[in-house]
Design a protein around this motif. Structure first.
Motif, PDB file in Angstrom:
ATOM      1  N   GLU A  44       5.080   5.297  -7.128  1.00 12.85           N
ATOM      2  CA  GLU A  44       5.703   5.377  -6.794  1.00 12.85           C
ATOM      3  C   GLU A  44       7.805   5.108  -7.329  1.00 12.85           C
ATOM      4  N   LYS A  45       8.078   6.154  -6.696  1.00 10.36           N
ATOM      5  CA  LYS A  45       9.287   5.956  -6.568  1.00 10.36           C
ATOM      6  C   LYS A  45       9.350   5.369  -4.988  1.00 10.36           C
ATOM      7  N   ASN A  46      10.302   4.135  -5.033  1.00  8.79           N
ATOM      8  CA  ASN A  46      10.636   4.119  -3.603  1.00  8.79           C
ATOM      9  C   ASN A  46      11.825   5.114  -2.749  1.00  8.79           C
ATOM     10  N   PRO A  47      11.198   5.489  -1.892  1.00  5.33           N
ATOM     11  CA  PRO A  47      12.007   6.455  -1.118  1.00  5.33           C
ATOM     12  C   PRO A  47      13.512   5.918  -0.959  1.00  5.33           C
ATOM     13  N   TRP A  48      13.331   4.672  -0.480  1.00  4.20           N
ATOM     14  CA  TRP A  48      14.337   4.002   0.132  1.00  4.20           C
ATOM     15  C   TRP A  48      15.966   3.673  -1.277  1.00  4.20           C
ATOM     16  N   ASP A  49      15.522   4.182  -1.941  1.00  4.98           N
ATOM     17  CA  ASP A  49      16.595   4.222  -3.278  1.00  4.98           C
ATOM     18  C   ASP A  49      17.764   5.543  -3.231  1.00  4.98           C
ATOM     19  N   LEU A 104      19.229  -1.261   3.278  1.00  4.48           N
ATOM     20  CA  LEU A 104      18.319  -0.695   2.250  1.00  4.48           C
ATOM     21  C   LEU A 104      17.036  -2.092   2.316  1.00  4.48           C
ATOM     22  N   LYS A 105      17.510  -3.274   2.058  1.00  5.55           N
ATOM     23  CA  LYS A 105      16.364  -4.593   2.259  1.00  5.55           C
ATOM     24  C   LYS A 105      15.948  -4.577   3.055  1.00  5.55           C
ATOM     25  N   ASN A 106      15.720  -4.716   4.224  1.00  6.82           N
ATOM     26  CA  ASN A 106      14.573  -4.303   5.124  1.00  6.82           C
ATOM     27  C   ASN A 106      14.644  -3.148   5.805  1.00  6.82           C
ATOM     28  N   ARG A 107      15.135  -1.963   5.043  1.00  3.27           N
ATOM     29  CA  ARG A 107      14.318  -0.701   5.057  1.00  3.27           C
ATOM     30  C   ARG A 107      14.876  -0.191   6.531  1.00  3.27           C
ATOM     31  N   GLY A 161      13.547   1.838  22.398  1.00  6.81           N
ATOM     32  CA  GLY A 161      13.873   3.083  22.352  1.00  6.81           C
ATOM     33  C   GLY A 161      13.841   4.426  21.507  1.00  6.81           C
ATOM     34  N   ILE A 162      14.049   5.097  20.748  1.00  2.76           N
ATOM     35  CA  ILE A 162      13.107   5.944  19.548  1.00  2.76           C
ATOM     36  C   ILE A 162      13.171   5.883  18.405  1.00  2.76           C
ATOM     37  N   PHE A 163      12.307   6.542  17.904  1.00  2.00           N
ATOM     38  CA  PHE A 163      11.918   6.520  16.332  1.00  2.00           C
ATOM     39  C   PHE A 163      12.248   7.804  16.110  1.00  2.00           C
ATOM     40  N   ILE A 164      13.297   8.393  15.227  1.00  2.00           N
ATOM     41  CA  ILE A 164      12.772   9.735  14.821  1.00  2.00           C
ATOM     42  C   ILE A 164      12.480   9.834  12.959  1.00  2.00           C
ATOM     43  N   GLU A 165      11.510  10.378  12.570  1.00  2.00           N
ATOM     44  CA  GLU A 165      11.138  10.933  11.685  1.00  2.00           C
ATOM     45  C   GLU A 165      12.429  11.797  10.067  1.00  2.00           C
ATOM     46  N   LEU A 166      13.005  11.038   9.460  1.00  2.00           N
ATOM     47  CA  LEU A 166      13.919  11.889   9.397  1.00  2.00           C
ATOM     48  C   LEU A 166      13.200  12.722   8.064  1.00  2.00           C
ATOM     49  N   GLU A 167      12.907  12.372   7.627  1.00  2.00           N
ATOM     50  CA  GLU A 167      11.662  12.772   5.869  1.00  2.00           C
ATOM     51  C   GLU A 167      10.416  11.622   6.064  1.00  2.00           C
ATOM     52  N   GLU A 168       9.757  12.315   5.449  1.00  2.00           N
ATOM     53  CA  GLU A 168       8.368  11.671   5.461  1.00  2.00           C
ATOM     54  C   GLU A 168       8.535  10.501   5.092  1.00  2.00           C
ATOM     55  N   GLY A 169       7.903   9.686   6.180  1.00  2.00           N
ATOM     56  CA  GLY A 169       7.527   8.182   5.778  1.00  2.00           C
ATOM     57  C   GLY A 169       9.201   7.262   6.300  1.00  2.00           C
ATOM     58  N   ILE A 170      10.135   7.970   6.358  1.00  2.00           N
ATOM     59  CA  ILE A 170      11.329   7.533   7.193  1.00  2.00           C
ATOM     60  C   ILE A 170      11.746   8.008   7.911  1.00  2.00           C
ATOM     61  N   GLU A 171      11.892   6.382   8.412  1.00  2.00           N
ATOM     62  CA  GLU A 171      12.327   6.618  10.112  1.00  2.00           C
ATOM     63  C   GLU A 171      13.267   5.445  10.636  1.00  2.00           C
ATOM     64  N   ILE A 190       0.824  -0.781   0.076  1.00  2.00           N
ATOM     65  CA  ILE A 190       0.140   0.074  -0.170  1.00  2.00           C
ATOM     66  C   ILE A 190       0.993   0.977  -0.211  1.00  2.00           C
ATOM     67  N   SER A 191       1.613   1.143   0.749  1.00  2.00           N
ATOM     68  CA  SER A 191       2.398   2.843   1.450  1.00  2.00           C
ATOM     69  C   SER A 191       4.309   2.433   1.275  1.00  2.00           C
ATOM     70  N   TRP A 192       4.919   3.230   1.119  1.00  2.00           N
ATOM     71  CA  TRP A 192       6.309   3.226   0.816  1.00  2.00           C
ATOM     72  C   TRP A 192       6.814   4.089   2.631  1.00  2.00           C
ATOM     73  N   ARG A 193       6.028   4.312   2.845  1.00  2.00           N
ATOM     74  CA  ARG A 193       6.470   5.558   4.101  1.00  2.00           C
ATOM     75  C   ARG A 193       5.434   5.351   5.242  1.00  2.00           C
ATOM     76  N   HIS A 194       4.593   4.946   5.035  1.00  2.00           N
ATOM     77  CA  HIS A 194       2.824   5.109   5.511  1.00  2.00           C
ATOM     78  C   HIS A 194       2.923   3.636   6.656  1.00  2.00           C
ATOM     79  N   ARG A 195       2.980   3.852   8.111  1.00  2.00           N
ATOM     80  CA  ARG A 195       2.930   2.486   8.888  1.00  2.00           C
ATOM     81  C   ARG A 195       1.652   2.391   8.594  1.00  2.00           C
ATOM     82  N   VAL A 196       0.923   1.783   7.859  1.00  2.00           N
ATOM     83  CA  VAL A 196      -0.729   1.065   7.824  1.00  2.00           C
ATOM     84  C   VAL A 196      -0.853   0.199   8.503  1.00  2.00           C
ATOM     85  N   LYS A 197      -2.032  -0.057   9.606  1.00  2.00           N
ATOM     86  CA  LYS A 197      -2.721  -0.444  10.289  1.00  2.00           C
ATOM     87  C   LYS A 197      -3.626  -1.224  10.090  1.00  2.00           C
ATOM     88  N   HIS A 198      -4.574  -0.530   9.401  1.00  2.00           N
ATOM     89  CA  HIS A 198      -5.399  -1.241   8.598  1.00  2.00           C
ATOM     90  C   HIS A 198      -5.770  -0.437   7.107  1.00  2.00           C
TER      91      HIS A 198
END
Length: 453
Positions: free
Chosen positions: A330-335, A403-406, A358-368, A289-297
Motif C-alpha cells: 500500500e501507499k505510505n499514508p504518512w507521505d 514523518l521519519k518517526n511517524r 497524555g491522550i492519543f487522537i485518531e485523525l484518520e484511519e491508522g494516523i494518531e 505488517i501495517s502502516w496504520r494499525h498497532r499490531v501487538k501480535h
C-alpha cells in the motif's frame, strides 16, 4: 634335550614318542598358551625331560623350556641390533583394538593403532592376521625396560605434507563416506586423508535432523574443498556447494519490489514466516505488517496456512535471509502528511487511548497524534481521564509532524481562550510555588509592563 614326535592329543596335553611313550603337558608346549594342540600332532621337535619315573615308566617332557632358552639367546642378539629409525621384520604375535604386538626375535614390539596408517584404522584385526610377517620402523627403544615402539605408516609418504597443493580450496573432489556422526560425515579422499562435511554444509535449505538420513558408510560423493589445515590434519568439505545455491536463484528470480504470493508457515511474536520456494521461507517482520494499525501480535491479523501477498524487501544470499513486507504493497499514508496537517492548522478526531502522559487522537484511519498532558488545557490537569474519555470527539492544533518517526504532536489548550479572571503570568508565578517550571522571563516581562502602566 631329546628328540621326539608328537603322536596324538591326550587329556591335558600331547602324547610324544621318544623311544618310549612320554607326556607333554599343554602348559609346556609353548611359551604362550596354545589353544589348538592338534596342530602339533605329527611334528618332530626337541624336548627337555622334566620328570622320569622308572618304576611307573612315566616321562614328562617340556618344549617350553627349550624355547625359552632359544628366545633368550635370540633376544640378546636382537637387543644388540635394535635402534630407533631402523627398519626391521617381525611376525605378528597378537592383535588388539589398540595395536599389534610383533615378535622381533626374542622381544616384542608394539605397533600402536595410530602408527599403522595415515588414515583411519578402527580394528587392526580387519587388516592384519596373526603369524603374518611384517616390515616396520623402530620409532623408539627403551633398552632398560625392553620396550619397543614400532611404526608402519612411517614407511609411507605422509600425504599431509603436500595436501594443500593437491586439494586446493574450491576444488571439487570425489571421496567415500567412512564415518557418520551427529555433527557431520567423514569422507576419505585417499588413503590417509579424510575430510569432514559438517551438517551445516550438506544442504542449502533442507532441515537436517541427522546426516544418516542422507548419507551412509561406503557412499561415493563429490564434495568441494572449503578449508585445508595441514598442521592439524583437517579438511573441511562441503556437499551443498556442488549444487546451485537456491538463494542466488531466488535473488535473481525475485528482485526487490516484486509482489509474491505464499502460504504462512509459522507465526511468532516478532513476525510471520511465509513459504515462497521449497525449503525457503521469507520473514515479514512486525514492523512491516501495517502502516496504520498497532499490531501487538501477528496472530491478530493472520493465521497459519493462510495465503498472503507480500513485497520483496531484501534477499541476503550470504546470511540466507529473505525479508518481506505487507504494508509496502500500500501507499505510505504518512507521505505528504506534513502538508495535509500543516503546523498551526486545526485537526479533529476521536480519543483512542488515555495515558499518564497524555491522550492519543485518531485523525484518520491508522494516523494518531499525541496531545501531551501539558497541552490538554490551560488549567492544571492531574489526569487526562478527568477531562476526556475514549471515543470523545476533539479538535486540536497541529504543533509538529515527524514523518521519519511517524509522530504528530497536538495541542488542545492552544484552542482555549485565556480566562478573563486569570491572573497575569507574573502574579501566577509568584503565587504558585509549586509551578517552578513556569517561564521566569515571561513573568518578569509582565512585571515591567505593569510598572510602566
Amino acid at each position: 634335550p631329546i628328540q621326539g614326535t608328537v603322536l596324538s592329543r591326550v587329556k591335558g596335553g600331547l602324547s610324544v614318542d621318544i623311544g618310549i611313550p612320554a607326556f607333554l603337558p599343554g602348559s609346556q608346549v609353548d611359551i604362550r598358551p596354545v589353544r589348538d594342540l592338534d596342530k602339533f600332532v605329527g611334528q618332530t621337535m626337541m624336548f627337555n625331560v622334566l620328570k622320569y619315573d622308572r618304576k611307573r615308566n612315566n616321562v614328562v617332557l617340556s618344549r617350553k623350556s627349550i624355547l625359552e632358552v632359544e628366545r633368550e639367546a635370540e633376544k640378546v642378539e636382537t637387543l644388540e641390533r635394535l635402534e630407533a629409525g631402523k627398519i626391521v621384520e617381525g611376525i605378528i604375535k597378537n592383535i588388539t583394538d589398540y595395536g599389534i604386538f610383533i615378535d622381533l626375535g626374542g622381544i616384542d614390539g608394539l605397533l600402536h593403532v595410530t602408527d599403522i596408517s595415515w588414515g583411519r584404522i578402527t580394528r587392526p584385526a580387519d587388516n592384519f592376521s596373526r603369524g603374518e610377517t611384517i616390515r616396520v620402523k623402530v620409532l623408539s627403544f627403551d633398552r632398560e625396560k625392553e620396550r619397543v615402539a614400532l611404526g608402519l605408516k612411517q614407511l609411507m609418504e605422509n600425504p599431509w605434507d603436500t595436501i594443500e597443493s593437491r586439494y586446493p580450496v574450491g576444488a571439487i573432489v570425489a571421496g567415500k563416506v567412512v564415518n557418520v556422526t551427529d555433527y557431520g560425515v567423514f569422507v576419505e579422499l585417499e588413503s590417509g586423508v579424510e575430510g569432514l562435511i559438517h551438517i551445516s554444509e550438506m544442504f542449502w535449505t533442507r532441515e537436517m535432523k541427522h546426516p544418516s538420513k542422507v548419507l551412509s558408510v561406503d557412499d561415493r560423493v563429490n564434495v568441494m574443498v572449503l578449508e585445508v589445515n595441514a598442521a592439524s590434519k583437517r579438511i573441511s568439505l562441503g556437499l551443498k556447494q556442488t549444487t546451485q545455491n537456491p538463494w542466488e536463484t531466488l535473488k535473481n528470480k525475485y528482485p526487490e519490489g516484486t509482489i509474491i504470493k505464499g502460504v504462512i508457515r509459522n507465526i511468532t511474536n516478532f513476525g510471520i514466516f511465509v513459504g515462497v520456494e521449497d525449503g525457503i521461507d521469507g520473514l515479514i517482520h512486525m514492523s512491516d505488517i501495517s502502516w496504520r494499525h498497532r499490531v501487538k501480535h501477528p496472530s491478530e491479523l493472520f493465521k497459519k496456512g493462510q495465503e498472503i501477498e507480500a513485497m520483496v524487501l531484501n534477499i541476503d544470499v550470504e546470511s540466507e535471509k529473505f525479508s518481506l513486507g505487507v504494508k509496502q504493497i500500500e501507499k505510505n499514508p504518512w507521505d505528504g502528511l506534513d502538508q495535509k496537517y500543516a503546523v498551526g492548522t486545526v485537526a479533529s478526531g476521536k480519543v483512542t487511548n488515555l495515558t499518564d502522559f497524555g491522550i492519543f487522537i485518531e485523525l484518520e484511519e491508522g494516523i494518531e497524534g499525541l496531545v501531551h498532558i501539558s497541552e490538554i488545557s490551560q488549567k492544571r490537569v492531574k489526569a487526562s481521564s478527568d477531562l476526556f474519555a475514549v471515543g470523545d470527539s476533539v479538535s486540536a492544533v497541529v504543533k509538529n509532524v515527524d514523518l521519519k518517526n511517524r509522530k504528530i504532536r497536538l495541542s488542545i489548550k492552544e484552542l482555549e481562550a485565556p480566562s478573563p479572571h486569570e491572573a497575569p503570568p507574573a502574579v501566577s508565578y509568584l503565587n504558585n510555588r509549586e509551578n517552578v517550571g513556569s517561564n521566569l522571563g515571561l513573568a518578569l516581562a509582565d512585571i515591567k509592563i505593569e510598572l510602566k502602566s
